[in-house]
Design an enzyme around this catalytic site. Structure first.
Site, mmCIF file in Angstrom:
data_model
loop_
_atom_site.group_PDB
_atom_site.id
_atom_site.type_symbol
_atom_site.label_atom_id
_atom_site.label_comp_id
_atom_site.label_asym_id
_atom_site.label_seq_id
_atom_site.Cartn_x
_atom_site.Cartn_y
_atom_site.Cartn_z
ATOM 1 N N CYS A 56 0.857 -1.185 0.000
ATOM 2 C CA CYS A 56 0.000 0.000 0.000
ATOM 3 C C CYS A 56 0.900 1.244 0.000
ATOM 4 O O CYS A 56 2.125 1.152 0.127
ATOM 5 C CB CYS A 56 -0.909 0.010 1.225
ATOM 6 S SG CYS A 56 0.004 0.110 2.795
ATOM 7 N N HIS A 66 5.550 -4.880 8.808
ATOM 8 C CA HIS A 66 5.536 -6.262 9.288
ATOM 9 C C HIS A 66 5.706 -7.240 8.128
ATOM 10 O O HIS A 66 4.757 -7.866 7.657
ATOM 11 C CB HIS A 66 4.229 -6.542 10.045
ATOM 12 C CG HIS A 66 4.194 -5.919 11.394
ATOM 13 N ND1 HIS A 66 3.023 -5.653 12.080
ATOM 14 C CD2 HIS A 66 5.195 -5.488 12.209
ATOM 15 C CE1 HIS A 66 3.308 -5.105 13.241
ATOM 16 N NE2 HIS A 66 4.614 -4.995 13.340
ATOM 17 N N CYS A 73 2.524 5.993 8.777
ATOM 18 C CA CYS A 73 1.583 6.116 7.664
ATOM 19 C C CYS A 73 0.653 7.302 7.910
ATOM 20 O O CYS A 73 0.118 7.446 9.022
ATOM 21 C CB CYS A 73 0.764 4.836 7.527
ATOM 22 S SG CYS A 73 -0.562 4.951 6.308
ATOM 23 N N GLU A 79 0.669 -0.222 16.336
ATOM 24 C CA GLU A 79 -0.221 0.877 15.970
ATOM 25 C C GLU A 79 -1.148 1.240 17.127
ATOM 26 O O GLU A 79 -1.376 2.422 17.416
ATOM 27 C CB GLU A 79 -1.045 0.514 14.733
ATOM 28 C CG GLU A 79 -1.958 1.655 14.293
ATOM 29 C CD GLU A 79 -2.873 1.292 13.142
ATOM 30 O OE1 GLU A 79 -3.981 1.875 13.078
ATOM 31 O OE2 GLU A 79 -2.503 0.436 12.318
ATOM 32 N N THR A 124 -6.085 0.598 11.837
ATOM 33 C CA THR A 124 -6.351 0.741 10.409
ATOM 34 C C THR A 124 -6.362 -0.582 9.646
ATOM 35 O O THR A 124 -6.784 -0.613 8.492
ATOM 36 C CB THR A 124 -5.299 1.651 9.748
ATOM 37 O OG1 THR A 124 -4.002 1.063 9.888
ATOM 38 C CG2 THR A 124 -5.326 3.042 10.375
ATOM 39 N N SER A 133 1.807 -9.610 10.749
ATOM 40 C CA SER A 133 1.109 -8.622 9.926
ATOM 41 C C SER A 133 -0.389 -8.768 10.134
ATOM 42 O O SER A 133 -1.005 -9.743 9.689
ATOM 43 C CB SER A 133 1.453 -8.826 8.450
ATOM 44 O OG SER A 133 0.570 -8.106 7.616
ATOM 45 N N SER A 134 -0.985 -7.796 10.813
ATOM 46 C CA SER A 134 -2.408 -7.868 11.124
ATOM 47 C C SER A 134 -3.249 -8.012 9.865
ATOM 48 O O SER A 134 -4.145 -8.848 9.788
ATOM 49 C CB SER A 134 -2.835 -6.614 11.901
ATOM 50 O OG SER A 134 -4.224 -6.617 12.149
ATOM 51 N N ASN A 135 -2.960 -7.213 8.845
ATOM 52 C CA ASN A 135 -3.816 -7.262 7.650
ATOM 53 C C ASN A 135 -3.646 -8.571 6.895
ATOM 54 O O ASN A 135 -4.598 -9.062 6.285
ATOM 55 C CB ASN A 135 -3.561 -6.039 6.760
ATOM 56 C CG ASN A 135 -2.246 -6.094 6.031
ATOM 57 O OD1 ASN A 135 -2.145 -6.666 4.955
ATOM 58 N ND2 ASN A 135 -1.222 -5.478 6.604
#
Length: 342
Positions: free
Chosen positions: A18, A47, A102, A132, A170, A228-230
């Site tokens: 991103c 991450h 970010c 975060e 986020t 990595s959360s996402n």
């Protein structure tokens, strides 16, 4: 072993890097090229194991806390953001800082500060211990409480039910976050929403692409690191959206052939901190097992870019005027353009 007739590989788009990740990694690369090694980085810049290892080889030194950075040295703050206390610690050690937070995370920080000044109880939907969340909560710790998911809503206590607001990490699952918010609103009907959606565009776009892909996939593979959360959320979203099985890997070499034995279709995506080269390696690995009929499923096209941190940008501009060259970036960083064939 390759079969006679090709099997289907469904490639989700958008996927991978991103704008916030691109900016953060670029900041470390350019800092190394301009100032020279070592450059210290507080926490993982993003991450992703591959990215951290690649930057370490170039001279980045990753530390967990600010007091591990030698006094007077240069340190980059990661894309996940830091609390005001971390900025104060850096100033006390006379560190030269580059804040690669970010901009979408910075937006959430500003929301927290504004609502705290209004004396609201702030409910931060997110994962306790994530960098975060720690950074956001640090903006107003006396006003913010973290709720990890719908199951914790009943434990929330506020001073005034008429002055409650929610904000979020986020990189969460959109659906789970909305369920948490729905339950919170049942308890606190006057709770207000943040002025804009906190879950970032890239997280939402990648989840939407997986939702479209998953019902057609016998197996979904998500490229991304375990912290990595996402990336972790993408695996969960794939299963919820109808994939028969889903797995997360850092590298193509981690794919277990037994996952593919009964599969005629595989879906492939990657988290927002994953360079495209890792996806290409998985595509090549899957081709060895007969998954050569590649179809891209695109739900959105992303053209967002963020400028580098201001102080780094100023130094680079001055160097450019003196004729210094550009650093070599991590290759195959973002997904190909929509008309690119894999």
């Amino acid at each position: 072993m390759t079969t006679a007739s090709p099997k289907k590989l469904l490639l989700a788009a958008p996927r991978g890097y991103c704008a916030g990740v691109d900016r953060a990694v670029d900041a470390v690369e350019k800092a190394l090229a301009h100032y020279g090694a070592p450059i210290y980085v507080r926490k993982e810049i993003v991450h992703n194991k591959y990215v951290v290892e690649a930057l370490s080889r170039r001279g980045a030194i990753f530390v967990n806390e600010t007091d591990e950075v030698p006094p007077g040295a240069r340190v980059v703050f990661s894309a996940h953001g830091v609390s005001p206390a971390v900025h104060e610690q850096a100033a006390a050690r006379h560190l030269a800082t580059i804040d690669a937070t970010c901009p979408l995370v910075t937006k959430v920080h500003k929301q927290a500060v504004r609502f705290a000044k209004g004396d609201y109880d702030i409910i931060l939907v997110g994962h306790s211990g994530h960098e975060e969340v720690e950074g956001t909560q640090g903006e107003a710790p006396e006003h913010i409480q973290v709720v990890n998911g719908p199951e914790e809503v009943d434990q929330v206590q506020v001073r005034n039910p008429e002055k409650v607001v929610w904000i979020s990490q986020t990189t969460l699952s959109v659906d789970e976050t909305m369920e948490t918010v729905r339950r919170l609103r049942e308890r606190f009907p006057a709770m207000i929403d943040p002025p804009s959606d906190d879950i970032c565009y890239a997280t939402q776009n990648r989840q939407a692409a997986v939702k479209q892909m998953a019902p057609r996939a016998d197996v979904v593979i998500v490229v991304g690191s375990g912290n990595s959360s996402n990336s972790v959320r993408l695996k969960e979203v794939a299963l919820e959206a109808g994939a028969k099985a889903a797995y997360r890997v850092d590298y193509a070499s981690e794919i277990d052939p037994s996952w593919l034995e009964q599969a005629q279709s595989v879906g492939l995506t990657s988290g927002a901190s994953v360079p495209e080269i890792l996806v290409r390696e998985v595509v090549q690995k899957l081709a060895e097992y007969g998954f050569t009929d590649v179809e891209e499923l695109r739900t959105a096209t992303e053209n967002i870019a963020f400028s580098l941190p201001k102080n780094l940008r100023a130094d680079l501009k001055a160097a450019e005027a003196d004729g210094e060259g550009e650093p070599r970036p991590l290759h195959a960083r973002r997904e190909p353009a929509p008309d690119h064939t894999c």
